[in-house]
Design a protein around this motif. Structure first.
Motif, PDB file in Angstrom:
ATOM      1  N   ASP A  32      25.338 133.974 -15.444  1.00  0.00           N
ATOM      2  CA  ASP A  32      24.263 133.894 -14.309  1.00  0.00           C
ATOM      3  C   ASP A  32      22.806 133.838 -15.161  1.00  0.00           C
ATOM      4  N   SER A  33      22.630 134.551 -16.130  1.00  0.00           N
ATOM      5  CA  SER A  33      21.385 134.727 -16.632  1.00  0.00           C
ATOM      6  C   SER A  33      21.105 133.356 -17.649  1.00  0.00           C
ATOM      7  N   THR A  34      22.077 132.527 -17.840  1.00  0.00           N
ATOM      8  CA  THR A  34      21.777 131.484 -18.836  1.00  0.00           C
ATOM      9  C   THR A  34      22.287 130.083 -18.138  1.00  0.00           C
ATOM     10  N   ALA A  35      22.269 130.306 -16.751  1.00  0.00           N
ATOM     11  CA  ALA A  35      22.362 129.261 -15.886  1.00  0.00           C
ATOM     12  C   ALA A  35      20.888 128.658 -15.273  1.00  0.00           C
ATOM     13  N   ALA A  36      20.474 129.312 -14.173  1.00  0.00           N
ATOM     14  CA  ALA A  36      19.265 128.767 -13.524  1.00  0.00           C
ATOM     15  C   ALA A  36      18.102 128.808 -14.562  1.00  0.00           C
ATOM     16  N   PRO A  37      18.008 130.024 -15.391  1.00  0.00           N
ATOM     17  CA  PRO A  37      16.746 129.995 -16.460  1.00  0.00           C
ATOM     18  C   PRO A  37      16.786 128.701 -17.518  1.00  0.00           C
ATOM     19  N   VAL A  38      17.986 128.525 -17.890  1.00  0.00           N
ATOM     20  CA  VAL A  38      18.125 127.385 -18.763  1.00  0.00           C
ATOM     21  C   VAL A  38      17.780 126.135 -18.084  1.00  0.00           C
ATOM     22  N   ILE A  39      18.249 125.780 -16.933  1.00  0.00           N
ATOM     23  CA  ILE A  39      18.071 124.642 -16.274  1.00  0.00           C
ATOM     24  C   ILE A  39      16.655 124.454 -15.772  1.00  0.00           C
ATOM     25  N   VAL A  40      15.823 125.670 -15.533  1.00  0.00           N
ATOM     26  CA  VAL A  40      14.483 125.372 -15.129  1.00  0.00           C
ATOM     27  C   VAL A  40      13.590 125.190 -16.351  1.00  0.00           C
ATOM     28  N   LEU A  41      14.220 125.696 -17.325  1.00  0.00           N
ATOM     29  CA  LEU A  41      13.331 125.214 -18.420  1.00  0.00           C
ATOM     30  C   LEU A  41      13.417 123.953 -19.481  1.00  0.00           C
ATOM     31  N   VAL A  42      14.439 123.435 -19.137  1.00  0.00           N
ATOM     32  CA  VAL A  42      15.104 122.135 -19.855  1.00  0.00           C
ATOM     33  C   VAL A  42      14.150 121.099 -19.052  1.00  0.00           C
ATOM     34  N   PRO A  43      13.396 120.047 -19.818  1.00  0.00           N
ATOM     35  CA  PRO A  43      12.928 118.918 -19.136  1.00  0.00           C
ATOM     36  C   PRO A  43      13.520 117.913 -18.784  1.00  0.00           C
ATOM     37  N   ILE A  44      14.801 117.902 -19.203  1.00  0.00           N
ATOM     38  CA  ILE A  44      15.808 117.012 -18.767  1.00  0.00           C
ATOM     39  C   ILE A  44      16.938 117.415 -17.773  1.00  0.00           C
ATOM     40  N   SER A  45      16.752 117.685 -16.398  1.00  0.00           N
ATOM     41  CA  SER A  45      17.853 118.218 -15.698  1.00  0.00           C
ATOM     42  C   SER A  45      17.504 117.472 -14.207  1.00  0.00           C
ATOM     43  N   GLY A  46      18.289 117.801 -13.233  1.00  0.00           N
ATOM     44  CA  GLY A  46      18.295 117.388 -12.008  1.00  0.00           C
ATOM     45  C   GLY A  46      17.102 118.301 -11.460  1.00  0.00           C
ATOM     46  N   ALA A  49      14.624 119.425 -13.144  1.00  0.00           N
ATOM     47  CA  ALA A  49      13.056 118.902 -13.622  1.00  0.00           C
ATOM     48  C   ALA A  49      12.727 117.581 -12.695  1.00  0.00           C
ATOM     49  N   ALA A  50      13.672 116.739 -12.533  1.00  0.00           N
ATOM     50  CA  ALA A  50      13.435 115.744 -11.583  1.00  0.00           C
ATOM     51  C   ALA A  50      12.791 116.093  -9.984  1.00  0.00           C
ATOM     52  N   PHE A  51      13.640 117.044  -9.517  1.00  0.00           N
ATOM     53  CA  PHE A  51      13.253 117.714  -8.068  1.00  0.00           C
ATOM     54  C   PHE A  51      11.722 118.227  -8.355  1.00  0.00           C
ATOM     55  N   ILE A  52      11.647 119.385  -9.087  1.00  0.00           N
ATOM     56  CA  ILE A  52      10.232 119.583  -9.261  1.00  0.00           C
ATOM     57  C   ILE A  52       9.181 118.874  -9.632  1.00  0.00           C
ATOM     58  N   ALA A  53       9.410 118.099 -10.529  1.00  0.00           N
ATOM     59  CA  ALA A  53       8.402 117.046 -11.048  1.00  0.00           C
ATOM     60  C   ALA A  53       7.824 116.144  -9.584  1.00  0.00           C
ATOM     61  N   ALA A  54       8.762 115.641  -8.896  1.00  0.00           N
ATOM     62  CA  ALA A  54       8.729 114.899  -7.755  1.00  0.00           C
ATOM     63  C   ALA A  54       7.880 115.671  -6.662  1.00  0.00           C
ATOM     64  N   THR A  55       8.283 116.993  -6.591  1.00  0.00           N
ATOM     65  CA  THR A  55       7.460 117.712  -5.693  1.00  0.00           C
ATOM     66  C   THR A  55       6.051 117.942  -6.070  1.00  0.00           C
ATOM     67  N   MET A  56       5.776 118.228  -7.389  1.00  0.00           N
ATOM     68  CA  MET A  56       4.553 118.705  -7.831  1.00  0.00           C
ATOM     69  C   MET A  56       3.803 117.180  -7.847  1.00  0.00           C
ATOM     70  N   THR A  57       4.397 116.058  -8.052  1.00  0.00           N
ATOM     71  CA  THR A  57       3.494 114.746  -7.963  1.00  0.00           C
ATOM     72  C   THR A  57       2.915 114.721  -6.331  1.00  0.00           C
ATOM     73  N   GLY A  58       3.747 115.025  -5.242  1.00  0.00           N
ATOM     74  CA  GLY A  58       3.360 115.161  -3.902  1.00  0.00           C
ATOM     75  C   GLY A  58       2.166 115.733  -3.844  1.00  0.00           C
ATOM     76  N   GLU A  72       4.167 115.798 -16.223  1.00  0.00           N
ATOM     77  CA  GLU A  72       3.298 116.635 -17.071  1.00  0.00           C
ATOM     78  C   GLU A  72       2.847 118.030 -16.592  1.00  0.00           C
ATOM     79  N   ALA A  73       2.790 118.144 -15.296  1.00  0.00           N
ATOM     80  CA  ALA A  73       2.465 119.477 -14.684  1.00  0.00           C
ATOM     81  C   ALA A  73       3.896 120.570 -14.924  1.00  0.00           C
ATOM     82  N   PHE A  74       4.662 120.069 -14.834  1.00  0.00           N
ATOM     83  CA  PHE A  74       6.168 120.613 -14.830  1.00  0.00           C
ATOM     84  C   PHE A  74       6.102 121.010 -16.183  1.00  0.00           C
ATOM     85  N   LEU A  75       5.880 119.960 -17.459  1.00  0.00           N
ATOM     86  CA  LEU A  75       6.017 120.484 -18.790  1.00  0.00           C
ATOM     87  C   LEU A  75       5.197 121.504 -18.951  1.00  0.00           C
ATOM     88  N   GLN A  76       3.923 121.554 -18.508  1.00  0.00           N
ATOM     89  CA  GLN A  76       2.922 122.161 -18.840  1.00  0.00           C
ATOM     90  C   GLN A  76       3.221 123.765 -18.111  1.00  0.00           C
TER      91      GLN A  76
END
Length: 521
Positions: free
Chosen positions: A153-167, A169-178, A192-196
């Motif tokens: 569990d502790s290497t599922a969501a934490p890894v995915i939310v930190l990796v800039p290439i994942s589904g 990342a796409a969702f969060i970046a789109a939300t931040m763009t809006g 860029e906001a997601f990466l920072q």
């Protein structure tokens, strides 16, 4: 109904009853009934219709088969796949091979961590497959299922939310763009906001590092101590008094004596390969205009792809068994046994979704989000948003729901009070959502991790909670320093130092009998 303090009652009662009674199905049913009655203001007929609407929405969504149906299909089929692999002799062969390669408990504990890091593109896939692949190895080294499920569990969501290439990342970046567009913020894109925001996502960072430390140093904490002692000293990987273990293979099924390592590795590779290919195919087909990695990820459907991959893996495994002359009646019994092993787990997952849907309709997120007061000291906002996101995610069992609800609020507050805190406040919301997801028995990732690792849900929640609280405590200190100094670096360093101190204390207190030795049986 208007969101109010009463909205908090169903999740609090459900989670309290689940932890105290350890009867998760009854607790979820109680939460559903209570939430429906509150929503319908005591009208039984209206409450029944409300629950039916929520449940039916988990089957058919906008005229199409809902994503939840595919997840349930994957859960049930993974039970079938595990039973077929058992019949093929693949589990025994793989365990025998692994014991010659993975020689110590520490090495065995690092296996699910490595698998979780490698599978960085989807949390459901990571939770289910990571646990199933690692289980034969950790079982051989007498690592409790509680420890395995925590590491998965502790290497599922934490890894995915930190990796800039994942589904994600796409969702969060789109939300931040809006959010940036809505608030007139220029000079920075949503991606860029997601990466920072990644270095300010303190909980994801500390939770992942704590999991690595827990594996490398054989750390235990709270109820995990008893599970690890029972596993090391008595060979009890899971508490049998807690009821049937999800996904456990029926050992009365005959296994072929000529099993090979490939009988386990092959189906896993087929499952993974077909899933990835289907995800890319769906993503490319759904992308209009120029292709890019982020566009493909944003338009794919990993859950449908995982379902297809699981079906193909089951068919390939069954076909291989037939070619090798395995009796059809044995394969039939294996299929039924695999389905039966997952029925309770699937019921828990479905009721958890219904519970989360009922709770969401009560407006608990809106009520809690309304607590944020712009008059509060600016320095406290990152820590406050972290706590608020944690509680909302814990209550509704949804990271994406928390993202969608609080990220816009964080953006509006930051732009109005201190634009320099915009990215750190985004990071605090993301971190809190992951922490709440880790600690909530309503979270599908939590449930899927327990299923994949072969342990009861409540046991997974109660043994993971102390570790999650350690990482959350270190993160909260980091956000306080970040808010006071305005420095993301200072906040990150504070969180890492606090975590290092906590790890040192845990290392001195954890039972490490046989941590670096080979198993005796």
């Amino acid at each position: 109904m208007e969101p109010s303090l009463l909205s908090l009652l169903p999740p609090v009662v459900t989670i309290f009853c689940a932890i105290v009674t350890r009867r998760i199905l009854i607790s979820l049913a109680l939460g559903i009934v209570l939430g429906a009655l509150i929503h319908a203001q005591g009208n039984l007929m209206a409450a029944g219709v409300f629950v039916f609407d929520v449940a039916s929405g988990l089957v058919i969504d906008d005229g199409a088969v809902a994503e939840e149906v595919y997840i349930l299909g994957v859960v049930l089929l993974l039970g079938v796949l595990t039973s077929l692999i058992h019949v093929s002799g693949g589990l025994v062969a793989f365990a025998s091979w692994a014991i010659t390669k993975v020689r110590t408990r520490v090495q065995a504990q690092l296996v699910p961590v490595v698998v979780g890091i490698v599978i960085f593109f989807d949390d459901a896939f990571s939770s289910l497959v990571g646990g199933n692949v690692s289980r034969p190895i950790t079982d051989q080294h007498r690592i409790s299922r509680a420890k395995l499920s925590y590491l998965v569990d502790s290497t599922a969501a934490p890894v995915i939310v930190l990796v800039p290439i994942s589904g994600w990342a796409a969702f969060i970046a789109a939300t931040m763009t809006g959010i940036l567009d809505a608030n007139g913020v220029s000079g920075i894109t949503g991606y860029e906001a997601f990466l920072q925001a990644i270095p300010t996502n303190l909980y994801a960072i500390t939770a992942l590092l704590l999991a690595i430390a827990a594996a490398a140093l054989s750390l235990s904490l709270g109820p995990m101590n008893e599970h690890e002692r029972a596993a090391m000293e008595d060979g009890l990987l899971v508490d049998p008094s807690r009821g049937p273990v999800p996904g456990e293979t029926d050992r009365t099924l005959e296994a072929r004596a000529d099993g090979r390592v490939g009988d386990l590795v092959g189906p896993v590779l087929v499952l993974t390969g077909v899933t990835v290919v289907c995800a890319l195919w769906i993503g490319i087909a759904g992308t209009e205009g120029p292709l890019s990695v982020m566009e493909v990820l944003a338009n794919t459907d990993v859950i449908v792809s995982l379902f297809i991959g699981t079906v193909v893996a089951c068919l390939v495994t069954a076909g291989t068994l037939l070619v090798r002359g395995t009796p059809v009646d044995l394969m039939g019994r294996a299929t039924v046994a695999g389905l039966k092993s997952m029925l309770v787990a699937a019921a828990v997952l479905f009721l958890a979704w219904v519970t989360a849907g009922v709770i969401s309709e009560l407006g608990i997120g809106e009520y809690l989000a309304g607590i944020v007061d712009a008059a509060l000291p600016t320095a406290l906002l990152p820590a406050l948003l972290f706590v608020l996101a944690s509680f909302i995610s814990f209550s509704i069992g949804s990271t994406f729901g928390t993202f969608g609800l609080l990220l816009p609020i964080a953006g509006e507050i930051a732009v109005a009070l201190d634009p320099s805190l915009l990215v750190p406040m985004f990071g605090a919301v993301l971190a809190g959502a992951i922490f709440g997801d880790h600690t909530s028995p309503l979270s599908d990732t939590t449930i899927l991790s327990s299923i994949g690792s072969g342990i009861q849900l409540v046991e997974h929640v109660t043994t993971q909670l102390p570790f999650a609280l350690v990482a959350a405590g270190a993160s909260a200190l980091g956000y306080l320093v970040l808010g006071a100094t305005g420095s993301g670096v200072a906040g990150l360093v504070t969180a890492l130092v606090a975590l290092a101190l906590a790890v040192g204390v845990l290392w001195m207190r954890s039972p490490r009998v046989g941590a670096f030795s080979e198993p005796t049986s």
